[in-house]
Motif scaffolding. Structure first.
Motif, PDB file in Angstrom:
ATOM      1  N   ILE A   1       0.837  -1.202   0.000  1.00 33.62           N
ATOM      2  CA  ILE A   1       0.000   0.000   0.000  1.00 33.62           C
ATOM      3  C   ILE A   1       0.869   1.248   0.000  1.00 33.62           C
ATOM      4  CG2 ILE A   1      -1.753   1.296   1.259  1.00 33.62           C
ATOM      5  CD1 ILE A   1      -2.815  -1.317   2.355  1.00 33.62           C
ATOM      6  N   ALA A   2       1.948   1.247   0.801  1.00 31.17           N
ATOM      7  CA  ALA A   2       2.828   2.411   0.858  1.00 31.17           C
ATOM      8  C   ALA A   2       3.493   2.665  -0.492  1.00 31.17           C
ATOM      9  CB  ALA A   2       3.884   2.215   1.941  1.00 31.17           C
ATOM     10  N   ILE A   3       3.854   1.611  -1.207  1.00 32.44           N
ATOM     11  CA  ILE A   3       4.453   1.761  -2.539  1.00 32.44           C
ATOM     12  C   ILE A   3       3.462   2.436  -3.491  1.00 32.44           C
ATOM     13  CG2 ILE A   3       5.258   0.492  -4.567  1.00 32.44           C
ATOM     14  CD1 ILE A   3       6.480  -1.570  -2.622  1.00 32.44           C
ATOM     15  N   GLU A   4       2.207   1.981  -3.457  1.00 32.28           N
ATOM     16  CA  GLU A   4       1.186   2.567  -4.323  1.00 32.28           C
ATOM     17  C   GLU A   4       0.917   4.020  -3.944  1.00 32.28           C
ATOM     18  OE1 GLU A   4      -2.330   0.140  -4.593  1.00 32.28           O
ATOM     19  OE2 GLU A   4      -1.168  -1.714  -4.688  1.00 32.28           O
ATOM     20  N   LEU A   5       0.925   4.314  -2.646  1.00 35.62           N
ATOM     21  CA  LEU A   5       0.690   5.690  -2.200  1.00 35.62           C
ATOM     22  C   LEU A   5       1.832   6.606  -2.614  1.00 35.62           C
ATOM     23  CD1 LEU A   5      -0.846   5.136   1.349  1.00 35.62           C
ATOM     24  CD2 LEU A   5      -1.915   6.384  -0.536  1.00 35.62           C
ATOM     25  N   ARG A   6       3.087   6.135  -2.493  1.00 37.83           N
ATOM     26  CA  ARG A   6       4.210   6.985  -2.884  1.00 37.83           C
ATOM     27  C   ARG A   6       4.141   7.338  -4.374  1.00 37.83           C
ATOM     28  NH1 ARG A   6       7.171   3.660   0.816  1.00 37.83           N
ATOM     29  NH2 ARG A   6       7.885   2.302  -0.876  1.00 37.83           N
ATOM     30  N   ALA A   7       3.780   6.358  -5.184  1.00 37.98           N
ATOM     31  CA  ALA A   7       3.640   6.615  -6.619  1.00 37.98           C
ATOM     32  C   ALA A   7       2.507   7.615  -6.878  1.00 37.98           C
ATOM     33  CB  ALA A   7       3.379   5.310  -7.358  1.00 37.98           C
ATOM     34  N   ALA A   8       1.399   7.453  -6.156  1.00 40.11           N
ATOM     35  CA  ALA A   8       0.257   8.360  -6.340  1.00 40.11           C
ATOM     36  C   ALA A   8       0.584   9.767  -5.861  1.00 40.11           C
ATOM     37  CB  ALA A   8      -0.965   7.809  -5.600  1.00 40.11           C
ATOM     38  N   PHE A   9       1.322   9.885  -4.759  1.00 36.01           N
ATOM     39  CA  PHE A   9       1.710  11.204  -4.261  1.00 36.01           C
ATOM     40  C   PHE A   9       2.583  11.921  -5.292  1.00 36.01           C
ATOM     41  CE2 PHE A   9       1.011  12.205   0.399  1.00 36.01           C
ATOM     42  CZ  PHE A   9      -0.090  11.376   0.530  1.00 36.01           C
ATOM     43  N   SER A  10       3.464  11.207  -5.931  1.00 38.36           N
ATOM     44  CA  SER A  10       4.305  11.817  -6.969  1.00 38.36           C
ATOM     45  C   SER A  10       3.462  12.199  -8.190  1.00 38.36           C
ATOM     46  CB  SER A  10       5.415  10.852  -7.391  1.00 38.36           C
ATOM     47  OG  SER A  10       6.285  10.573  -6.315  1.00 38.36           O
TER      48      SER A  10
ATOM     49  N   GLY B   1       7.827  18.222   1.648  1.00 38.09           N
ATOM     50  CA  GLY B   1       7.927  16.824   2.057  1.00 38.09           C
ATOM     51  C   GLY B   1       8.009  16.581   3.546  1.00 38.09           C
ATOM     52  N   TYR B   2       7.989  17.638   4.371  1.00 39.72           N
ATOM     53  CA  TYR B   2       8.174  17.426   5.797  1.00 39.72           C
ATOM     54  C   TYR B   2       7.004  16.647   6.413  1.00 39.72           C
ATOM     55  CZ  TYR B   2      10.105  18.224  10.404  1.00 39.72           C
ATOM     56  OH  TYR B   2      10.667  18.035  11.650  1.00 39.72           O
ATOM     57  N   CYS B   3       5.800  16.932   5.945  1.00 39.05           N
ATOM     58  CA  CYS B   3       4.627  16.248   6.503  1.00 39.05           C
ATOM     59  C   CYS B   3       4.397  14.888   5.860  1.00 39.05           C
ATOM     60  CB  CYS B   3       3.379  17.105   6.324  1.00 39.05           C
ATOM     61  SG  CYS B   3       2.840  17.258   4.591  1.00 39.05           S
ATOM     62  N   THR B   4       5.100  14.590   4.757  1.00 38.78           N
ATOM     63  CA  THR B   4       4.766  13.432   3.930  1.00 38.78           C
ATOM     64  C   THR B   4       4.857  12.086   4.648  1.00 38.78           C
ATOM     65  OG1 THR B   4       5.470  14.673   1.975  1.00 38.78           O
ATOM     66  CG2 THR B   4       5.229  12.287   1.732  1.00 38.78           C
ATOM     67  N   PRO B   5       5.897  11.811   5.478  1.00 34.51           N
ATOM     68  CA  PRO B   5       5.898  10.512   6.174  1.00 34.51           C
ATOM     69  C   PRO B   5       4.638  10.275   6.999  1.00 34.51           C
ATOM     70  CG  PRO B   5       8.041  11.546   6.341  1.00 34.51           C
ATOM     71  CD  PRO B   5       7.134  12.565   5.744  1.00 34.51           C
ATOM     72  N   GLY B   6       4.231  11.278   7.771  1.00 36.51           N
ATOM     73  CA  GLY B   6       3.008  11.133   8.563  1.00 36.51           C
ATOM     74  C   GLY B   6       1.776  11.011   7.694  1.00 36.51           C
ATOM     75  N   MET B   7       1.757  11.758   6.576  1.00 41.61           N
ATOM     76  CA  MET B   7       0.642  11.677   5.632  1.00 41.61           C
ATOM     77  C   MET B   7       0.515  10.264   5.054  1.00 41.61           C
ATOM     78  SD  MET B   7      -1.117  14.538   4.869  1.00 41.61           S
ATOM     79  CE  MET B   7      -1.007  16.295   5.202  1.00 41.61           C
ATOM     80  N   LEU B   8       1.630   9.668   4.679  1.00 39.57           N
ATOM     81  CA  LEU B   8       1.607   8.328   4.087  1.00 39.57           C
ATOM     82  C   LEU B   8       1.108   7.288   5.080  1.00 39.57           C
ATOM     83  CD1 LEU B   8       4.949   8.415   2.068  1.00 39.57           C
ATOM     84  CD2 LEU B   8       2.630   8.381   1.122  1.00 39.57           C
ATOM     85  N   VAL B   9       1.532   7.403   6.339  1.00 41.38           N
ATOM     86  CA  VAL B   9       1.094   6.447   7.357  1.00 41.38           C
ATOM     87  C   VAL B   9      -0.411   6.571   7.582  1.00 41.38           C
ATOM     88  CG1 VAL B   9       1.295   5.774   9.779  1.00 41.38           C
ATOM     89  CG2 VAL B   9       3.350   6.357   8.483  1.00 41.38           C
ATOM     90  N   ALA B  10      -0.912   7.821   7.715  1.00 46.16           N
ATOM     91  CA  ALA B  10      -2.344   8.025   7.929  1.00 46.16           C
ATOM     92  C   ALA B  10      -3.139   7.579   6.699  1.00 46.16           C
ATOM     93  CB  ALA B  10      -2.622   9.492   8.246  1.00 46.16           C
TER      94      ALA B  10
END
Length: 401
Positions: free
Chosen positions: A83-92, A100-109
């Motif tokens: 899921i995280a792989i798919e989200l990272r691709a979608a975020f890009s 990008g500072y908020c991005t790790p927390g955004m991806l987890v949520a």
């Protein structure tokens, strides 16, 4: 110093930590896992969000010693997560990040939402991501990215997990596989809620509220008359903004709902309550539990009341103690100061409606009480605060001696 043992990104870790050390500081300073970012350090911005026993948690306000026996997954531990792989691709793809500072927390949520939500509902995504703040993007790209991943997975017949592993009622991380701490805690279990169900459990349990608010008001009616009104749960519900009954009430079990709307966020808590009263002391208690199916949030509430005689029995002072506990997504928007002020406004509305009913106002009996609208209550609160501030500055309203 305390000895703890926990699993961090699938590796067993043993460490000696001070009781005051936050989980975020422990991971960053002791484990060099700096993908967990620190922003507000008050549990508000969501930059430090990680998975604690599979559930998103604020690591800046979580003590490391409280995680003894827990399983911790940081953004680094999601490198190979599907899921995280798919989200990272979608975020890009959707331009959902800038600094990008908020991005790790955004991806987890967001990962938690992708697992739980049955479809790519924009409103549900916005509510679910409301605890993660971003200064750059305006959120449109973030919402679009999450929607695209959910829609794609559902189109591939990947079913949602409504509870996403949640099996316990209590603080995030309370579902430890083992607990090596010398301070063993009892973990209360919550009966699982079936998918599509928003019905409270048959038994209304006692509980210890996490927040207690004390309020009081006076009505120009005798205590016996007011007590009789409090003993009529249908009459009480008709005076409470947003409340409605869904069945024939009996003291042992009253089924109903309360609707709350704060700006774009609305919740409909369906549940049940039990009513206790003591005519000898003119006191009682209403104890309830409710579930908002859409946000998967749950609340337990308790209203204790005591009636005191005023003006030789011609009037009554109603003393209220309101206790509640809230878990789930909606707990993220509950700030104690705001809740306390809103409760005062809510009690004032309840007192006004109660007085009208006791006075035999036919219109009050016929007209439905409006839903609890947080925005209107906030504006009223701001007007009151502005008036008090103006009074302090100008001194108007002082009585000449």
């Amino acid at each position: 110093m305390n000895n703890i043992e926990l699993t961090v990104n699938r590796r067993t870790v043993q460490a000696l930590v001070e009781p005051r050390t936050s989980l975020a500081d422990f991971l960053r300073d002791e484990r060099d896992l700096t993908g967990t970012h620190l922003g507000c350090e008050h549990g508000v911005c969501g930059a430090c969000t990680l998975l604690l026993d599979g559930v998103p948690a604020r690591s800046c306000i979580t003590y490391a010693v409280a995680c003894d026996g827990a399983e911790v997954t940081t953004i680094e531990g999601l490198d190979d997560d599907e899921i995280a792989i798919e989200l990272r691709a979608a975020f890009s793809r959707e331009h959902a990040l800038q600094c990008g500072y908020c991005t790790p927390g955004m991806l987890v949520a967001a990962r938690d939402l992708v697992k739980r939500l049955p479809d790519a509902d924009e409103q549900a995504i916005r509510v679910g991501m409301s605890g993660n703040l971003c200064r750059c993007t305006g959120y449109v790209g973030i919402v679009n990215a999450v929607r695209s991943v959910i829609a794609d997975r559902r189109a591939r017949d990947i079913a949602p997990e409504p509870d996403a592993g949640r099996k316990l009622l209590g603080p995030v991380g309370s579902g430890h596989k083992t607990c090596n701490s010398s301070h063993e805690t009892k973990k209360p279990r919550l009966a699982p809620v079936e998918q599509g169900s928003a019905v409270a459990p048959l038994v209304i349990p006692d509980f210890t509220p996490s927040t207690v608010l004390d309020q009081s008001f006076d009505v120009a009616h005798p205590p016996a008359k007011v007590f009789a009104m409090f003993d009529d749960i249908a009459a009480v519900a008709s005076c409470l903004p947003g409340a409605s009954l869904t069945g024939t009430p009996v003291p042992e079990r009253v089924e109903g709902a309360i609707r709350v709307k704060i700006g774009p966020i609305s919740a409909n808590f369906n549940g049940a309550a039990r009513v206790e009263s003591d005519p000898a002391t003119l006191s009682g208690r209403i104890l309830g539990i409710g579930i908002d199916q859409r946000s998967r949030s749950q609340t337990q509430g308790e209203i204790r009341y005591k009636l005191l005689s005023l003006q030789d029995g011609a009037a009554t002072r109603v003393e209220l103690s309101i206790g509640y506990s809230l878990t789930g997504v909606l707990a993220q928007i509950g700030r104690s100061g705001l809740v306390r002020d809103l409760a005062a406004r809510l009690v004032a509305e309840f007192a006004k409606n109660l007085d009208r009913k006791l006075s035999g106002d036919a219109c009050a009996s016929a007209a439905p009480v409006a839903e609890l609208n947080g925005i209107s209550l906030v504006f009223g609160l701001l007007r009151d605060r502005a008036a008090r501030m103006l009074h302090r500055i100008t001194g108007r309203g002082d009585t000449a001696s």
